[in-house]
Design a protein around this motif. Structure first.
Motif, PDB file in Angstrom:
ATOM      1  N   LEU A  48       6.178  32.263  17.390  1.00 34.20           N
ATOM      2  CA  LEU A  48       5.307  31.163  16.988  1.00 34.20           C
ATOM      3  C   LEU A  48       5.320  30.012  17.983  1.00 34.20           C
ATOM      4  O   LEU A  48       4.358  29.244  18.065  1.00 34.20           O
ATOM      5  N   THR A  49       6.403  29.888  18.732  1.00 36.96           N
ATOM      6  CA  THR A  49       6.522  28.786  19.694  1.00 36.96           C
ATOM      7  C   THR A  49       6.603  29.267  21.134  1.00 36.96           C
ATOM      8  O   THR A  49       6.584  28.450  22.059  1.00 36.96           O
ATOM      9  N   ALA A  50       6.694  30.572  21.353  1.00 35.08           N
ATOM     10  CA  ALA A  50       6.716  31.104  22.717  1.00 35.08           C
ATOM     11  C   ALA A  50       5.349  30.886  23.367  1.00 35.08           C
ATOM     12  O   ALA A  50       4.312  31.101  22.742  1.00 35.08           O
ATOM     13  N   GLU A  51       5.357  30.463  24.616  1.00 38.04           N
ATOM     14  CA  GLU A  51       4.104  30.199  25.324  1.00 38.04           C
ATOM     15  C   GLU A  51       3.545  31.510  25.876  1.00 38.04           C
ATOM     16  O   GLU A  51       4.217  32.215  26.622  1.00 38.04           O
ATOM     17  N   PRO A  52       2.308  31.861  25.522  1.00 37.70           N
ATOM     18  CA  PRO A  52       1.717  33.103  26.038  1.00 37.70           C
ATOM     19  C   PRO A  52       1.120  32.893  27.433  1.00 37.70           C
ATOM     20  O   PRO A  52       0.910  31.762  27.876  1.00 37.70           O
ATOM     21  N   TRP A  53       0.817  33.994  28.103  1.00 33.58           N
ATOM     22  CA  TRP A  53      -0.026  33.910  29.286  1.00 33.58           C
ATOM     23  C   TRP A  53      -1.413  33.451  28.834  1.00 33.58           C
ATOM     24  O   TRP A  53      -1.845  33.763  27.716  1.00 33.58           O
ATOM     25  N   PRO A  54      -2.142  32.705  29.673  1.00 33.81           N
ATOM     26  CA  PRO A  54      -3.457  32.196  29.262  1.00 33.81           C
ATOM     27  C   PRO A  54      -4.537  33.276  29.324  1.00 33.81           C
ATOM     28  O   PRO A  54      -5.355  33.333  30.241  1.00 33.81           O
ATOM     29  N   CYS A  55      -4.524  34.130  28.341  1.00 35.90           N
ATOM     30  CA  CYS A  55      -5.488  35.228  28.249  1.00 35.90           C
ATOM     31  C   CYS A  55      -5.437  35.737  26.815  1.00 35.90           C
ATOM     32  O   CYS A  55      -5.105  34.971  25.903  1.00 35.90           O
ATOM     33  N   ASN A  56      -5.720  37.001  26.603  1.00 37.51           N
ATOM     34  CA  ASN A  56      -5.673  37.554  25.251  1.00 37.51           C
ATOM     35  C   ASN A  56      -4.296  37.424  24.609  1.00 37.51           C
ATOM     36  O   ASN A  56      -4.180  37.539  23.389  1.00 37.51           O
ATOM     37  N   TRP A  57      -3.266  37.157  25.396  1.00 35.80           N
ATOM     38  CA  TRP A  57      -1.922  36.944  24.841  1.00 35.80           C
ATOM     39  C   TRP A  57      -1.890  35.778  23.853  1.00 35.80           C
ATOM     40  O   TRP A  57      -1.003  35.705  23.000  1.00 35.80           O
TER      41      TRP A  57
END
Length: 391
Positions: A48-57
């Motif tokens: 919930l707080t992990a930063e995703p790659w800026p895409c479909n992630w």
């Protein structure tokens, strides 16, 4: 289990686990001991707080958040993650049912098996009518174009990254039928989906000795792989099982199959959002994509070629570029097609522009029936500059 940290692979797996637990909740989650559920929820909560790659992630925390909110775990953080991810993908919505997969103009199958899939499925599972109205209407618009990306033999258009997911291309078709957000008849939906499944299985996509899907297209083939591809990557094809969420008495199962768009009549269709021109011919069932708007240099040759089709794949990296127009340098190297600027797509045409140093190249395609004409105009290049055009 491995910690879910910023931009880490466990974030991907967490979304799949959360979705699986949600879909099977009455048979699995609800029967687990409270302590087991709490431990699993605590592990998932890091997503919930992990930063995703800026895409479909961005949609992986949305998927985890939807499950945890539904089960009453970390509800405030879960709802915040859900809202945050859905808000972030808005910047990538190009209109007419099309998303780019992150910044830039990466138009590909991630539209169907990610950018539409996760929000619409979240809305459906949460019974969120407002969210379904927003994202379901986009899916419905998208499917009118998406149905045209399949050849009469069931082959998906060979364009974009992660093609080793193969049958995952059918996921948005099933999703439209599941949620009632589709312009396609039930018979057309099943024809496209079953045709794609047959296309791969009839051509040996499953290893005859093991029944497993190898890294590749039909059999093993490195030309469709990316640096992130791993032994389990082909099993994103499991998204094709989305159709099994549809009840057995639904018309998508009981109605006769109907021909797909490529089987009915010749068509040339402009898609202004990705700036593509689709050309299909019913005599041979082929679909050709004239690309004047998709670009992702990281994953060439699957994004910047002038054209793709359901019967051919691009030449692999290191080979002479196919479907390419470029200027030749003094060393004989051909210039890439980067910095693509769409100039529009309309009835029977599409055009784009890109730069090569100080020179500019404008490319236009005209299509009618099975015929196509390509025109390339080069300006501001030194006199006598040689060019190379490949088909």
């Amino acid at each position: 289990w491995p910690r879910i940290t910023d931009r880490s692979q466990p974030l991907v797996e967490a979304a799949s686990i959360a979705l699986a637990l949600r879909l099977t909740r009455p048979w699995l989650w609800d029967r687990l001991d409270t302590a087991v559920r709490d431990r699993a929820a605590a592990w998932l909560a890091d997503a919930l707080t992990a930063e995703p790659w800026p895409c479909n992630w961005e949609l992986f925390p949305v998927t985890v958040g939807g499950f945890l909110a539904a089960t009453g775990h970390a509800t405030e953080a879960a709802r915040a993650a859900r809202a945050r991810g859905l808000a972030r993908i808005e910047t990538w919505y190009a209109g007419d049912g099309w998303y780019t997969d992150g910044p830039g103009r990466a138009f590909d199958y991630y539209n169907g098996w990610a950018m539409h899939l996760y929000p619409v499925l979240e809305a459906h599972l949460s019974a969120d009518a407002r969210l379904l109205d927003r994202h379901g209407s986009r899916l419905e618009t998208h499917l009118a174009d998406y149905a045209r990306l399949f050849g009469a033999d069931g082959a998906p258009l060979h364009q974009g990254r992660s093609l080793t997911y193969r049958m995952a291309t059918t996921a948005p078709l099933w999703l439209g039928a599941l949620t009632g957000r589709t312009p396609l008849s039930p018979g057309t939906t099943r024809r496209l989906a079953s045709g794609t499944l047959r296309h791969f299985l009839d051509r040996g996509a499953a290893d005859p000795a093991t029944g497993l899907l190898p890294l590749g297209w039909y059999g093993p083939y490195e030309g469709v792989l990316q640096r992130y591809s791993g032994p389990a990557s082909p099993y994103w094809a499991a998204k094709a099982f989305l159709g099994l969420l549809i009840p057995p008495d639904h018309p998508v199962w009981t109605d006769p199959e109907e021909p797909g768009p490529a089987e009915r009549a010749d068509a040339v269709t402009a898609l202004p959002a990705p700036n593509w021109l689709l050309q299909s011919t019913s005599a041979d069932g082929l679909v050709r994509l004239h690309n004047h708007g998709s670009e992702d240099a990281r994953y060439d040759p699957h994004y910047t070629r002038l054209a793709y089709s359901t019967a051919t794949g691009p030449a692999p990296p290191g080979a002479e570029p196919d479907n390419h127009f470029g200027l030749l340098g003094e060393d004989g190297a051909v210039s890439p097609r980067h910095g693509l600027e769409p100039l529009g797509a309309g009835e029977g045409w599409a055009a784009s522009r890109h730069g090569v140093g100080t020179a500019r190249v404008v490319s236009v395609v005209l299509a009618h029936g099975a015929a196509e004409v390509r025109v390339h105009a080069v300006t501001d290049a030194p006199p006598g500059t040689p060019v190379r055009l490949t088909g």
